[in-house]
Motif scaffolding. Structure first.
Motif, short mmCIF file in Angstrom:
data_model
loop_
_atom_site.label_atom_id
_atom_site.label_comp_id
_atom_site.label_asym_id
_atom_site.label_seq_id
_atom_site.Cartn_x
_atom_site.Cartn_y
_atom_site.Cartn_z
N VAL B 50 91.33 5.68 53.32
CA VAL B 50 90.98 6.66 54.35
C VAL B 50 90.58 5.94 55.64
O VAL B 50 90.93 6.36 56.74
CB VAL B 50 89.89 7.65 53.87
CG1 VAL B 50 88.53 7.01 53.79
CG2 VAL B 50 89.82 8.86 54.79
N LEU B 51 89.88 4.81 55.51
CA LEU B 51 89.48 4.07 56.71
C LEU B 51 90.72 3.52 57.41
O LEU B 51 90.83 3.59 58.63
CB LEU B 51 88.52 2.94 56.34
CG LEU B 51 87.12 3.40 55.89
CD1 LEU B 51 86.31 2.23 55.34
CD2 LEU B 51 86.38 4.07 57.04
N ALA B 52 91.65 2.98 56.61
CA ALA B 52 92.87 2.42 57.20
C ALA B 52 93.69 3.52 57.86
O ALA B 52 94.16 3.36 58.99
CB ALA B 52 93.69 1.73 56.11
N ALA B 53 93.85 4.66 57.17
CA ALA B 53 94.66 5.74 57.72
C ALA B 53 94.03 6.29 59.00
O ALA B 53 94.73 6.55 59.98
CB ALA B 53 94.82 6.85 56.68
N GLY B 56 94.61 4.48 62.18
CA GLY B 56 95.94 4.56 62.79
C GLY B 56 97.09 4.02 61.95
O GLY B 56 98.24 4.11 62.34
N LEU B 57 96.78 3.47 60.79
CA LEU B 57 97.85 2.96 59.92
C LEU B 57 98.62 4.15 59.31
O LEU B 57 98.03 5.16 59.00
CB LEU B 57 97.21 2.15 58.79
CG LEU B 57 97.73 0.74 58.53
CD1 LEU B 57 97.68 -0.10 59.79
CD2 LEU B 57 96.90 0.07 57.44
N ALA B 61 101.18 2.58 54.36
CA ALA B 61 100.53 1.28 54.53
C ALA B 61 99.06 1.36 54.11
O ALA B 61 98.52 0.42 53.51
CB ALA B 61 100.64 0.84 55.98
N ALA B 62 98.43 2.49 54.43
CA ALA B 62 97.03 2.67 54.04
C ALA B 62 96.91 2.65 52.52
O ALA B 62 95.98 2.03 51.97
CB ALA B 62 96.49 3.98 54.60
N ALA B 63 97.86 3.31 51.85
CA ALA B 63 97.85 3.31 50.39
C ALA B 63 97.99 1.88 49.86
O ALA B 63 97.24 1.45 48.98
CB ALA B 63 98.98 4.19 49.85
N ALA B 64 98.94 1.15 50.45
CA ALA B 64 99.17 -0.22 49.99
C ALA B 64 97.92 -1.07 50.19
O ALA B 64 97.54 -1.87 49.32
CB ALA B 64 100.34 -0.83 50.77
N LEU B 65 97.25 -0.88 51.31
CA LEU B 65 96.04 -1.66 51.59
C LEU B 65 94.95 -1.32 50.58
O LEU B 65 94.26 -2.21 50.05
CB LEU B 65 95.56 -1.37 53.01
CG LEU B 65 94.53 -2.36 53.55
CD1 LEU B 65 95.14 -3.74 53.68
CD2 LEU B 65 93.98 -1.88 54.89
N GLY B 66 94.79 -0.01 50.28
CA GLY B 66 93.80 0.41 49.30
C GLY B 66 94.07 -0.24 47.94
O GLY B 66 93.16 -0.74 47.28
#
Lengths: 387, 287
Positions: B50-53, B56-57, B61-66
């Motif tokens: 959620v922070l990544a999304a 602005g990601l 990509a946010a899912a992948a980072l999580g």
């Protein structure tokens, strides 16, 4: 030289310490200590934060205006995690802190438990927004600045059946004190407004996935849904209902009353109606000034919890002022004699049980904010019990 | 149609349970540790996502980072918390695990506040394919697909790859495996990385589904995961899968037909008690 500086330092330190503890004669007047408990951690910490900010705002404003009986107010705050088994030791700790009265910024379970302790100690106690009927029945030292759950439920029935004219209703009930008392009030009056309750579903407070309920509501095809919950359950529930294709009117209550609800449900929140205590579009000066001051202090919009807790502190301070002292019995009597005291949630008058009558504010979500939809001012329907 | 929708709701829920329970059962199979703190990696995946999304990601990509952060944190926690406790009785690690969960949960609360976080934009949740009256959104589909892919992938990995063979050898007999040159330590690190990655992905997707990431969001799922692991037969991967789907569907129907008698969260534990009484080896055939 060094010794002299040390002695001066010591003296200064003592003076500061004396002022700090409020020993009479040390300069500042002794603070009047008010006990306060709220869920600062745990699942209800969001509401606890609003409650605490509301209470602090009231204390700051009262102190800036010269305090009560010429003395400043001081809030003694403890975390009860919204749990009854935490509330009892917290209440006992507060009693040992030299408080003159106490305020609950917590939920029904914790407030009922603490009420018994304060009643036994003869300590005036005001429940800001906990709605269980038994709270004020604990005894004559317990007061409440919120409408009881049953009363709000009756208001919900009038809103759907009479104001909206919708008759086929599904109930989605949160399975705790809060949800059950709302549902009781709603069902009690539903028939009077021609409402047919198609079905009722219940869910637990930890629930965030409502797929099965959404599917069932679709089958029921109601005109309106009366759904109890807090913002953290109502947000997911409303978004999932809308995402599942349910278009019926959704009516919630005080538990939804937080900007967080709108942040979670977003577009799905638009058009959702709630019955609550705070009218964002009120033109009363005491309401306007609270809404402005709270948002400035908190950095987020005022909600029902903040308004109710803010009000509870003001009502208590007003009573201490009129009692002319801090003795428990005198403060209790002054509280009981509160008449038409203007507050952020409307004029406050306590009845024999320590309950207030207030009109129900119906708010609607419009462009991401709560706005006024209607006011239900019906002293017969919304009368709180007097015994 | 109504029953189909109930069934789908149950299967989606079951897929989420499966992703959590698989990790638990893998770790139990290897180490005999009931990894209660698994829930915290579920929450971690949600928060990172959620922070990544919201910064602005794109959602993918946010899912992948999580997933990546969870997959890194898992082995780290194994190394710092569990490894020193491996030669102690199993309840020591269990207590450490409970402590870790509480610490991480309150850590999230301190860092990110008590209200929880929501996605600023949640396009996967509000759109979905048209299936003739049945509303399914992309998040639900992603949950189902992820569970299927994860399980198929694990199966292929265990049967078809060198690391998979080493893994199964370590589960069966760590000392024998070691004497054949398998490093049990590497297998364990891999298990924690995989399990935590699955939990992180599940947490991210559930966060989208609820549009709410809360400090305690993993708890119920984790406790149910434990029930599922027992239902499936401790350490039994296919059994765990069936138990997850069964529980998801049982809850979905139970919410509607049993709600006056049994709370939804009680259903899992009711089944658990029943199974422990009549089939203590679990629902699936024993290994």
């Amino acid at each position: 030289m060094a010794t002299r500086r040390m002695v001066t330092g010591l003296l200064l330190g003592t003076a500061v310490a004396l002022a700090g503890t409020g020993v009479p004669g040390a300069g500042a007047a002794e603070a009047i200590r008010i006990g306060f408990h709220a869920p600062l951690t745990g699942f209800a910490a969001g509401d606890g934060k609003s409650a605490r900010l509301g209470a602090e705002l009231a204390v700051e404003q009262i102190n800036a205006a010269g305090g009560v009986l010429g003395r400043p107010l001081e809030l003694v705050t403890y975390d009860d995690q919204a749990k009854p088994d935490q509330a009892v030791p917290v209440a006992n700790k507060l009693l040992g802190e030299g408080i003159v009265a106490a305020i609950s910024g917590s939920y029904s379970g914790a407030t009922r438990a603490a009420a018994a302790v304060f009643q036994q100690a003869g300590m005036p106690y005001v429940s800001a927004y906990a709605i269980h009927p038994d709270i004020t029945r604990t005894g004559d030292y317990v007061f409440r600045t919120a409408s009881m759950g049953e009363v709000q439920g009756r208001g919900g029935a009038k809103l759907i059946g009479e104001i909206l004219g919708q008759k086929r209703v599904v109930l989605i009930t949160l399975d705790n004190d809060f949800g059950q008392s709302l549902a009781r009030g709603f069902k009690e009056k539903a028939g009077d407004f021609g409402i047919e309750i198609v079905s009722e579903y219940t869910y637990g407070i930890k629930e965030r996935q409502f797929g099965a309920i959404v599917a069932s509501v679709k089958r029921d095809a109601p005109e309106a849904i009366y759904a109890s919950g807090y913002f953290f359950t109502a947000g997911p529930l409303v978004s999932q209902l809308r995402a599942g294709g349910v278009r019926a009117t959704i009516v919630g209550q005080e538990g939804y009353d937080s900007q967080n609800f709108i942040d979670i449900a977003k577009a799905a929140a638009e058009g959702v109606l709630i019955t609550t205590a705070l009218d964002r579009d009120s033109d009363r000066p005491e309401v306007r000034s609270f809404i402005g001051a709270f948002e400035e202090k908190a950095g987020f919009p005022a909600d029902m919890v903040a308004a109710s807790t803010y009000t509870a502190v003001q009502v208590l301070a007003h009573a201490i002022e009129r009692a002319g002292g801090t003795e428990g019995k005198a403060v209790r009597d002054a509280l009981a004699a509160t008449r038409d005291f203007p507050t952020a949630i409307g004029p406050v008058t306590f009845n024999a049980l320590g309950e207030i009558y207030k009109p129900i504010q119906v708010q609607v979500v419009k462009d991401g904010r709560f706005r006024r939809f209607a006011v239900i001012d019906d002293p017969v329907l919304l009368a709180p019990p007097a015994e | 149609m109504f029953y189909v929708e109930l069934l789908i709701a149950g299967l989606v829920q079951g897929a989420m349970y499966a992703m959590m329970a698989l990790g638990l059962t893998l770790i139990y199979g290897l180490l005999r540790i009931l990894h209660i703190a698994h829930a915290a990696f579920f929450t971690l995946g949600g928060y990172v996502g959620v922070l990544a999304a919201n910064s602005g990601l794109p959602l993918g990509a946010a899912a992948a980072l999580g997933v990546l952060v969870a997959a890194t944190a898992g082995p780290l926690v194994y190394g710092t918390v569990y490894r020193p406790l491996l030669d102690k009785p199993p309840y020591v690690a269990l207590i450490a695990s409970i402590g870790l969960l509480i610490a991480m949960e309150d850590g999230f609360r301190l860092l990110f506040g008590p209200y929880g976080l929501s996605f600023a934009e949640n396009p996967w949740f509000v759109t979905g394919p048209d299936l003739g009256g049945i509303f399914l959104n992309w998040v639900q589909i992603a949950l189902g697909l992820s569970a299927v892919l994860a399980i198929a992938g694990l199966g292929l990995f265990a049967v078809g790859s060198r690391a998979g063979v080493a893994w199964r050898a370590t589960v069966d007999d760590p000392e024998m495996a070691m004497s054949f040159g398998v490093s049990p330590e590497r297998v364990r690190l891999l298990a924690f990385a995989l399990a935590s990655a699955l939990a992180g992905l599940a947490g991210f997707l559930v966060g989208l589904l609820n549009n709410l990431i809360e400090p305690g969001m993993g708890n119920i799922t984790s406790y149910k995961g434990l029930a599922i692991v027992v239902l499936g037969g401790l350490g039994n991967v296919p059994g765990t899968l069936w138990a997850s789907l069964l529980l998801g569907v049982a809850e979905s129907f139970g919410t509607i037909y049993l709600d006056k008698i049994l709370d939804r969260d009680a259903i899992a534990f009711f089944i658990l008690v029943a199974v422990l009484m009549w089939r203590p080896q679990g629902l699936a055939r024993g290994r």
